[in-house]
Design a protein around this motif. Structure first.
Motif, PDB file in Angstrom:
ATOM      1  N   ARG A  44      -4.377  15.917  -0.987  1.00 53.46           N
ATOM      2  CA  ARG A  44      -3.540  15.462   0.013  1.00 53.46           C
ATOM      3  C   ARG A  44      -2.999  14.209   0.862  1.00 53.46           C
ATOM      4  O   ARG A  44      -4.356  13.841   1.181  1.00 53.46           O
ATOM      5  CB  ARG A  44      -3.466  16.694   1.150  1.00 53.46           C
ATOM      6  CG  ARG A  44      -2.210  16.695   2.002  1.00 53.46           C
ATOM      7  CD  ARG A  44      -2.518  18.507   2.600  1.00 53.46           C
ATOM      8  NE  ARG A  44      -3.670  18.448   3.520  1.00 53.46           N
ATOM      9  CZ  ARG A  44      -4.068  19.236   3.860  1.00 53.46           C
ATOM     10  NH1 ARG A  44      -3.769  20.654   3.750  1.00 53.46           N
ATOM     11  NH2 ARG A  44      -5.519  19.567   4.777  1.00 53.46           N
ATOM     12  N   CYS A  45      -2.304  14.107   1.334  1.00 59.24           N
ATOM     13  CA  CYS A  45      -1.917  12.517   1.986  1.00 59.24           C
ATOM     14  C   CYS A  45      -1.842  12.454   3.115  1.00 59.24           C
ATOM     15  O   CYS A  45      -1.291  13.946   3.551  1.00 59.24           O
ATOM     16  CB  CYS A  45      -0.243  12.133   1.307  1.00 59.24           C
ATOM     17  SG  CYS A  45      -0.223  10.707   2.267  1.00 59.24           S
ATOM     18  N   PRO A  46      -2.680  12.243   4.226  1.00 62.46           N
ATOM     19  CA  PRO A  46      -2.838  12.760   4.949  1.00 62.46           C
ATOM     20  C   PRO A  46      -1.992  12.191   6.188  1.00 62.46           C
ATOM     21  O   PRO A  46      -1.566  12.788   7.070  1.00 62.46           O
ATOM     22  CB  PRO A  46      -4.014  12.267   5.768  1.00 62.46           C
ATOM     23  CG  PRO A  46      -4.517  10.982   5.006  1.00 62.46           C
ATOM     24  CD  PRO A  46      -4.095  11.438   3.865  1.00 62.46           C
ATOM     25  N   LYS A  47      -0.986  10.813   5.670  1.00 61.72           N
ATOM     26  CA  LYS A  47       0.526  10.472   6.348  1.00 61.72           C
ATOM     27  C   LYS A  47       1.198  11.980   6.002  1.00 61.72           C
ATOM     28  O   LYS A  47       2.596  12.381   7.581  1.00 61.72           O
ATOM     29  CB  LYS A  47       0.852   9.185   6.559  1.00 61.72           C
ATOM     30  CG  LYS A  47      -0.712   8.416   7.000  1.00 61.72           C
ATOM     31  CD  LYS A  47       0.001   7.485   5.802  1.00 61.72           C
ATOM     32  CE  LYS A  47      -1.992   5.972   6.404  1.00 61.72           C
ATOM     33  NZ  LYS A  47      -1.894   5.367   7.619  1.00 61.72           N
ATOM     34  N   CYS A  48       1.953  11.544   4.835  1.00 57.03           N
ATOM     35  CA  CYS A  48       2.830  12.659   4.775  1.00 57.03           C
ATOM     36  C   CYS A  48       2.454  14.679   4.431  1.00 57.03           C
ATOM     37  O   CYS A  48       3.728  14.978   3.591  1.00 57.03           O
ATOM     38  CB  CYS A  48       4.052  11.412   3.775  1.00 57.03           C
ATOM     39  SG  CYS A  48       3.017  12.328   1.844  1.00 57.03           S
ATOM     40  N   MET A  49       1.062  14.475   4.009  1.00 49.48           N
ATOM     41  CA  MET A  49       0.662  15.503   3.103  1.00 49.48           C
ATOM     42  C   MET A  49       1.748  16.186   1.981  1.00 49.48           C
ATOM     43  O   MET A  49       1.724  17.500   1.456  1.00 49.48           O
ATOM     44  CB  MET A  49       1.594  17.414   4.398  1.00 49.48           C
ATOM     45  CG  MET A  49       1.042  16.620   5.812  1.00 49.48           C
ATOM     46  SD  MET A  49      -0.089  16.597   5.967  1.00 49.48           S
ATOM     47  CE  MET A  49      -0.890  18.393   6.546  1.00 49.48           C
ATOM     48  N   VAL A 126      -4.461   8.716   0.561  1.00 45.80           N
ATOM     49  CA  VAL A 126      -3.425   8.408   0.949  1.00 45.80           C
ATOM     50  C   VAL A 126      -2.288   7.999  -0.483  1.00 45.80           C
ATOM     51  O   VAL A 126      -3.040   7.470  -1.246  1.00 45.80           O
ATOM     52  CB  VAL A 126      -3.328   6.693   1.149  1.00 45.80           C
ATOM     53  CG1 VAL A 126      -2.160   6.111   2.558  1.00 45.80           C
ATOM     54  CG2 VAL A 126      -4.274   7.098   2.758  1.00 45.80           C
ATOM     55  N   CYS A 127      -1.513   8.912  -0.459  1.00 45.37           N
ATOM     56  CA  CYS A 127      -0.157   8.492  -1.273  1.00 45.37           C
ATOM     57  C   CYS A 127       0.187   7.251  -1.264  1.00 45.37           C
ATOM     58  O   CYS A 127       0.228   6.013  -1.065  1.00 45.37           O
ATOM     59  CB  CYS A 127       0.907   9.791  -0.999  1.00 45.37           C
ATOM     60  SG  CYS A 127       2.293   9.220  -0.647  1.00 45.37           S
ATOM     61  N   PRO A 128       1.075   7.368  -2.952  1.00 42.92           N
ATOM     62  CA  PRO A 128       1.433   4.675  -2.936  1.00 42.92           C
ATOM     63  C   PRO A 128       2.450   5.030  -1.966  1.00 42.92           C
ATOM     64  O   PRO A 128       2.881   3.601  -1.154  1.00 42.92           O
ATOM     65  CB  PRO A 128       2.016   5.297  -4.536  1.00 42.92           C
ATOM     66  CG  PRO A 128       0.946   6.246  -5.245  1.00 42.92           C
ATOM     67  CD  PRO A 128       0.722   7.884  -4.357  1.00 42.92           C
ATOM     68  N   THR A 129       3.392   6.466  -1.673  1.00 41.54           N
ATOM     69  CA  THR A 129       4.530   5.338  -0.793  1.00 41.54           C
ATOM     70  C   THR A 129       3.846   5.315   0.326  1.00 41.54           C
ATOM     71  O   THR A 129       4.382   4.418   0.636  1.00 41.54           O
ATOM     72  CB  THR A 129       5.620   6.541  -0.947  1.00 41.54           C
ATOM     73  OG1 THR A 129       5.546   7.392  -1.773  1.00 41.54           O
ATOM     74  CG2 THR A 129       6.315   7.266   0.179  1.00 41.54           C
ATOM     75  N   CYS A 130       2.870   6.396   1.159  1.00 41.51           N
ATOM     76  CA  CYS A 130       2.633   5.598   2.192  1.00 41.51           C
ATOM     77  C   CYS A 130       1.236   4.218   2.363  1.00 41.51           C
ATOM     78  O   CYS A 130       1.412   3.839   3.355  1.00 41.51           O
ATOM     79  CB  CYS A 130       1.589   7.662   2.845  1.00 41.51           C
ATOM     80  SG  CYS A 130       2.858   8.658   3.245  1.00 41.51           S
ATOM     81  N   THR A 131       0.765   4.471   0.850  1.00 41.46           N
ATOM     82  CA  THR A 131      -0.020   3.026   1.534  1.00 41.46           C
ATOM     83  C   THR A 131       1.295   1.285   1.572  1.00 41.46           C
ATOM     84  O   THR A 131       0.087   0.627   1.940  1.00 41.46           O
ATOM     85  CB  THR A 131      -1.013   2.827  -0.924  1.00 41.46           C
ATOM     86  OG1 THR A 131      -1.451   4.251  -0.673  1.00 41.46           O
ATOM     87  CG2 THR A 131      -1.098   1.707   0.033  1.00 41.46           C
TER      88      THR A 131
HETATM   89 ZN    ZN Z   1       1.922  10.049   2.250  1.00 44.29          ZN
END
Ligand code: ZN
Ligand code: ZN
Length: 354
Positions: A44-49, A126-131
């Motif tokens: 799970r991406c901690p920034k956008c869930m 961290v997902c690619p979008t948040c990266t």
């Molecule tokens: Zn994310």
């Protein structure tokens, strides 16, 4: 044991046998309905869930996601008929959930049931979008402007809202994100992760509000032997709304409707309609915005003029009746143009020409 009688090839028992010539207890012992690892890993991406599932990032409810992970790793004997899977979720903490999985079905018409217990563990990734967001990645800027005047606050809001609607209407992509946005002198800027997104949304704006757009590409570096470019789209929303009064060739005109090439305008002083290109419109200024015009009750009227109460100073004023006056209407729409009130003809029927 009767000669020639059927018996289990493993234990010699007689009676009901499967096609592999096994008695039911031996068949059950040698057959596994399903297998499930003791732990299942999720991300799970901690920034956008967003969750990672089957190599794609997306939003899922916790239970939906856990069930998806389990269905992915659960192995079921290929001969199973009437397969049933039921799950019981017992959250341990934010990252761990114990799940009891009940699997049932028939193999060779013999009923099987297994209950597994597994722990679904969720790790951060961290997902690619948040990266990309964190790395300040962006490919395009859409500059929202108005031709002729500053883009109004209500207009920025109306235009900005279409972005959310647009992004909801298209297939998701890791690059479809907003890097930054905000007011700038003269309008509003949207900094976006993707050129395709910037272009798609601009097209959407042109269809919805009319106006013009201009693209500029700038080279910002090189990667793998190719130029890295950034796109800037300047979108100009017409500085007009349906019903605004403009001055053209010393006469007043109302914006009647939008069309692809520009606007249809209708004269204020007599029945006359004509087209105006975006280029013409850019050279035009609004003398009375629709939102600033008012509808007034007529106190007295004769054949060419009428009196009304001006609520700005509570004085009775006189205004010439519009050319389309029917002789009996009790209210008219007026706009303050130059230094006097001007009655406006009705423009029923004007609308966006989509
Ligand atoms: Zn994310
Ligand atoms: Zn047997």
């Amino acid at each position: 044991m009767a000669l020639g009688g059927a018996f289990c090839v493993l234990c010699g028992a007689e009676g009901e046998l499967t096609t592999e010539r096994l008695c039911i207890p031996c068949f059950k012992q040698r057959t596994t309905l399903s297998k499930l690892p003791e732990t299942v890993q999720g991300y799970r991406c901690p920034k956008c869930m967003m969750y990672l599932h089957a190599k794609r990032w997306g939003h899922h409810t916790d239970e939906e996601y856990q069930e998806g992970l389990i269905e992915e790793v659960l192995e079921v004997d290929g001969r199973t008929n009437a397969l049933g899977i039921a799950m019981l979720h017992q959250p341990i903490d934010d990252r761990n959930t114990r799940i009891s999985v009940q699997v049932s079905g028939f193999i060779e018409e013999i009923e099987f049931e297994t209950i597994h217990s597994t722990m679904v563990r969720i790790s951060n990734a961290v997902c690619p979008t948040c990266t990309r967001k964190a790395g300040n990645y962006f490919e395009a800027t859409v500059q929202l402007r108005s031709s002729g005047r500053r883009l109004g606050e209500d207009e920025v809001k109306a235009v900005r809202t279409t972005f959310d609607n647009y992004i909801d209407s298209i297939d998701p992509d890791p690059l479809f994100f907003i890097n930054n946005e905000g007011d700038v002198p003269g309008g509003y800027d949207m900094v976006l992760g993707s050129k395709a997104l910037a272009r798609g949304w601009t097209k959407h704006l042109l269809r919805k509000f009319g106006g013009t757009s201009k693209e500029t590409n700038s080279i910002v570096g090189r990667k793998d032997g190719e130029d890295l470019t950034r796109l800037t789209i300047s979108y100009r929303k017409p500085a007009f709304d349906i019903g605004d009064v403009i001055r053209r060739k010393d006469r007043y005109w109302l914006i009647y409707s939008w069309q692809k090439e520009g606007a249809v305008i209708t004269a204020v002083d007599r029945q006359e309609r004509t087209g105006l290109t975006w280029r013409d419109l850019e050279k035009t200024t609004v003398v009375s915005r629709y939102v600033e015009q008012i509808d007034v009750e007529l106190l007295n009227r004769d054949s060419s003029a009428a009196e009304f109460m001006d609520t700005n100073d509570w004085k009775v004023k006189t205004v010439s009746l519009p050319y389309d006056d029917d002789g009996i209407q009790s209210s008219i729409r007026i706009g303050f143009i130059g230094d006097e009130w001007v009655a406006l003809p009705a423009i029923t029927g004007g609308a966006n020409d989509e």
